[in-house]
Write a protein that holds these residues in place. Sequence first.
Motif, PDB file in Angstrom:
ATOM      1  N   PRO A 227      15.493   3.764  -3.714  1.00 44.32           N
ATOM      2  CA  PRO A 227      14.466   3.143  -3.026  1.00 44.32           C
ATOM      3  C   PRO A 227      14.815   1.819  -2.332  1.00 44.32           C
ATOM      4  O   PRO A 227      15.528   0.867  -2.783  1.00 44.32           O
ATOM      5  N   LEU A 228      14.370   1.593  -1.259  1.00 41.94           N
ATOM      6  CA  LEU A 228      14.552   0.074  -0.568  1.00 41.94           C
ATOM      7  C   LEU A 228      14.053  -0.903  -1.345  1.00 41.94           C
ATOM      8  O   LEU A 228      13.021  -0.604  -1.940  1.00 41.94           O
ATOM      9  N   ALA A 229      14.894  -1.862  -1.503  1.00 39.68           N
ATOM     10  CA  ALA A 229      14.546  -3.267  -2.314  1.00 39.68           C
ATOM     11  C   ALA A 229      14.864  -4.284  -1.621  1.00 39.68           C
ATOM     12  O   ALA A 229      15.688  -5.082  -1.932  1.00 39.68           O
ATOM     13  N   PRO A 230      13.771  -4.716  -0.828  1.00 47.16           N
ATOM     14  CA  PRO A 230      14.049  -6.190  -0.128  1.00 47.16           C
ATOM     15  C   PRO A 230      13.906  -7.358  -1.180  1.00 47.16           C
ATOM     16  O   PRO A 230      13.182  -7.131  -2.056  1.00 47.16           O
ATOM     17  N   TYR A 231      14.477  -8.522  -0.782  1.00 42.78           N
ATOM     18  CA  TYR A 231      14.418  -9.564  -1.730  1.00 42.78           C
ATOM     19  C   TYR A 231      12.879 -10.217  -1.463  1.00 42.78           C
ATOM     20  O   TYR A 231      12.631 -10.459  -2.687  1.00 42.78           O
ATOM     21  N   TYR A 232      12.208 -10.192  -0.626  1.00 43.84           N
ATOM     22  CA  TYR A 232      10.976 -10.654  -0.425  1.00 43.84           C
ATOM     23  C   TYR A 232       9.952  -9.360  -1.212  1.00 43.84           C
ATOM     24  O   TYR A 232       9.873  -8.298  -0.562  1.00 43.84           O
ATOM     25  N   THR A 233       9.219  -9.938  -1.941  1.00 44.28           N
ATOM     26  CA  THR A 233       8.116  -8.881  -2.632  1.00 44.28           C
ATOM     27  C   THR A 233       6.956  -9.870  -2.923  1.00 44.28           C
ATOM     28  O   THR A 233       6.878 -10.957  -2.713  1.00 44.28           O
ATOM     29  N   PRO A 234       5.866  -9.234  -3.134  1.00 39.05           N
ATOM     30  CA  PRO A 234       4.941  -9.967  -3.453  1.00 39.05           C
ATOM     31  C   PRO A 234       4.752 -10.902  -4.785  1.00 39.05           C
ATOM     32  O   PRO A 234       4.080 -11.900  -4.932  1.00 39.05           O
ATOM     33  N   VAL A 235       5.803 -10.791  -5.424  1.00 40.62           N
ATOM     34  CA  VAL A 235       6.310 -11.697  -6.736  1.00 40.62           C
ATOM     35  C   VAL A 235       7.062 -12.663  -5.968  1.00 40.62           C
ATOM     36  O   VAL A 235       7.018 -13.758  -6.449  1.00 40.62           O
TER      37      VAL A 235
ATOM     38  N   HIS B 140       2.162  -6.664  11.532  1.00 43.60           N
ATOM     39  CA  HIS B 140       2.095  -5.420  11.918  1.00 43.60           C
ATOM     40  C   HIS B 140       1.216  -4.385  11.446  1.00 43.60           C
ATOM     41  O   HIS B 140       1.411  -3.164  11.202  1.00 43.60           O
ATOM     42  N   HIS B 141       0.019  -5.094  11.047  1.00 45.30           N
ATOM     43  CA  HIS B 141      -0.921  -4.369  10.468  1.00 45.30           C
ATOM     44  C   HIS B 141      -0.870  -3.515   9.247  1.00 45.30           C
ATOM     45  O   HIS B 141      -1.281  -2.339   8.951  1.00 45.30           O
ATOM     46  N   LEU B 142      -0.156  -4.188   8.307  1.00 44.43           N
ATOM     47  CA  LEU B 142       0.554  -3.645   7.246  1.00 44.43           C
ATOM     48  C   LEU B 142      -0.198  -4.554   6.030  1.00 44.43           C
ATOM     49  O   LEU B 142      -0.101  -5.630   6.166  1.00 44.43           O
ATOM     50  N   ALA B 143      -0.863  -3.826   4.769  1.00 43.66           N
ATOM     51  CA  ALA B 143      -0.894  -4.590   3.749  1.00 43.66           C
ATOM     52  C   ALA B 143       0.124  -4.801   2.992  1.00 43.66           C
ATOM     53  O   ALA B 143       1.206  -4.523   2.877  1.00 43.66           O
ATOM     54  N   PRO B 144      -0.067  -5.831   1.771  1.00 42.10           N
ATOM     55  CA  PRO B 144       1.131  -6.251   1.139  1.00 42.10           C
ATOM     56  C   PRO B 144       1.877  -5.133   0.476  1.00 42.10           C
ATOM     57  O   PRO B 144       3.127  -5.097   0.300  1.00 42.10           O
ATOM     58  N   ASP B 145       1.323  -3.942   0.290  1.00 41.07           N
ATOM     59  CA  ASP B 145       2.223  -2.690  -0.447  1.00 41.07           C
ATOM     60  C   ASP B 145       2.446  -1.935   0.492  1.00 41.07           C
ATOM     61  O   ASP B 145       3.053  -1.009   0.353  1.00 41.07           O
ATOM     62  N   GLY B 146       2.448  -2.252   1.869  1.00 41.65           N
ATOM     63  CA  GLY B 146       3.016  -1.292   3.007  1.00 41.65           C
ATOM     64  C   GLY B 146       2.209  -0.542   3.389  1.00 41.65           C
ATOM     65  O   GLY B 146       2.698   0.378   4.594  1.00 41.65           O
ATOM     66  N   THR B 147       0.905  -0.172   2.921  1.00 38.37           N
ATOM     67  CA  THR B 147       0.292   0.795   3.458  1.00 38.37           C
ATOM     68  C   THR B 147      -0.770   0.091   4.815  1.00 38.37           C
ATOM     69  O   THR B 147      -0.723  -1.019   4.913  1.00 38.37           O
ATOM     70  N   PRO B 148      -1.115   1.014   5.793  1.00 39.62           N
ATOM     71  CA  PRO B 148      -1.731   0.368   7.069  1.00 39.62           C
ATOM     72  C   PRO B 148      -3.372  -0.398   6.693  1.00 39.62           C
ATOM     73  O   PRO B 148      -3.739  -0.009   5.674  1.00 39.62           O
ATOM     74  N   LEU B 149      -3.242  -1.546   7.293  1.00 36.00           N
ATOM     75  CA  LEU B 149      -4.532  -2.052   6.862  1.00 36.00           C
ATOM     76  C   LEU B 149      -5.730  -1.438   7.560  1.00 36.00           C
ATOM     77  O   LEU B 149      -5.679  -0.589   8.677  1.00 36.00           O
ATOM     78  N   PRO B 150      -7.146  -1.673   7.066  1.00 35.91           N
ATOM     79  CA  PRO B 150      -8.204  -1.046   7.885  1.00 35.91           C
ATOM     80  C   PRO B 150      -8.303  -1.530   9.140  1.00 35.91           C
ATOM     81  O   PRO B 150      -8.036  -2.917   9.672  1.00 35.91           O
ATOM     82  N   GLY B 151      -8.400  -0.670  10.121  1.00 35.72           N
ATOM     83  CA  GLY B 151      -8.664  -0.871  11.676  1.00 35.72           C
ATOM     84  C   GLY B 151      -7.185  -1.080  12.257  1.00 35.72           C
ATOM     85  O   GLY B 151      -7.238  -1.455  13.357  1.00 35.72           O
TER      86      GLY B 151
END
Length: 441
Positions: free
Chosen positions: A369-377, A390-401
């Motif tokens: 799996p892709l493992a960027p250095y930057y994470t929510p932690v 880019h209209h993405l939530a912290p988990d990579g899912t599209p934000l509402p709207g």
Amino acid sequence: MPASATKALRVAVLADSDTRWKWGALTATRVRPGDTEIHLDGYLLRGRATPTARQLREVGVDADSLREVTAVEFLRAMEGARDEEAYDVLVLALVGGGVQAMLHGLGRVWQDRAERPVVVTGYVGVVYEKLADGLLLRHGADLVLANSRQDADRFRAVYEGVGADASAVTEVALPFLGGAAHAGEHDPYTVVFAAQPSVPDSRKDRTYLLDRLIRHARLHPEREVLLKLRSKPGEHTTHIEELPYQKLVQRADPPPNFRLVYGHMGELLDRTDLLVTISSTAALESLHRRIPTVVLTDLGVREALGNHHFVGSGCLASWDQLDAGHRPAPDPEWVARQGVAADGGYETAFDEARERIAALLVRPGGLPPLAPYYTPVTAPGYLPGILARHHLAPDGTPLPGAPAADRAPGPVRQVVRRAARGAYRHGVQRVAPVIRRMGEL
């Protein structure tokens, strides 16, 4: 088994400007393993610098398909690219924040897949600012390309310094170097000034450079003096250009041997006898072809200009020196460390990247799996803002709207997007400078 084992290597390039599209597409062809045929699909990330049709023609890179997308649309396309349509390699030719957003979005899209494309990213040219910021935003790709030995050393030092895996750093060279070496002066002798959209950024400095170029043309009427422009008014490149030289020259009175030119830099270098710039990557293209090259010191040698990168190159000089006939002598050791193979060996510069991609394509069990250095932690106060752009939530899912999160754009939406982008460009190049001048009254 990767798709490339039974058919042409399928490559996708996501780019956010004309120069990054050029870098990404040419990189894709340079790093393909062996003599593998390549099927290239281009995706242009919609934004302020989305290239126009003219800019794409000027780049001169062909693709099997090319379309404009939002970040969410691109992720949906990657999610749907399966089986025979699956990609082997994905090149992210974006600014650092865009790369980071895509890494997290793609991580979500591919989280349940046994196999995924090899993800490649890097820089379009000289890295002279925001080294740590840009590099850490690119961390997580399978290959982070460094355009020179010097950059490779610096990249590894940054990653290792924060405790991040530095194994992705791969030394290559700029993919658009090439062309015949300078074999002697042309008739007429041709001086080319390679302009940059945002360096320098003030009217005073840009007017000064234009005046000096015109003065050089008057002092040497036997020469052809060309101002090479990246874009026409209303177009954007990688950087915003608020004061186009086309507008500044309207107030000047240039001689007949002075002209504004557009077009492919490689073709222009075919007839160049002296390349002059502040800090453009064109200087490296010129040095690669052994064309006399000058990086100007008139406005100082400063980080803000980027010409500090050329300290030690032997190319630093002023217009006064050029007017008097000075010709620079580049330092061979400095040139070699910049990935410029003026004495041969350019084709082998991509061997390591080719070998690494070939090995990853046949890795047993697919890729991790892709493992960027930057994470929510590791970056809870920074990463969410990067993804939200880019209209993405912290988990990579599209934000509402999020734009086109659930459907492809229709004709009306496409017209509205073009109109909005045109209004933005008009505001940057016409309205903003007026407001700035009014504020200075």
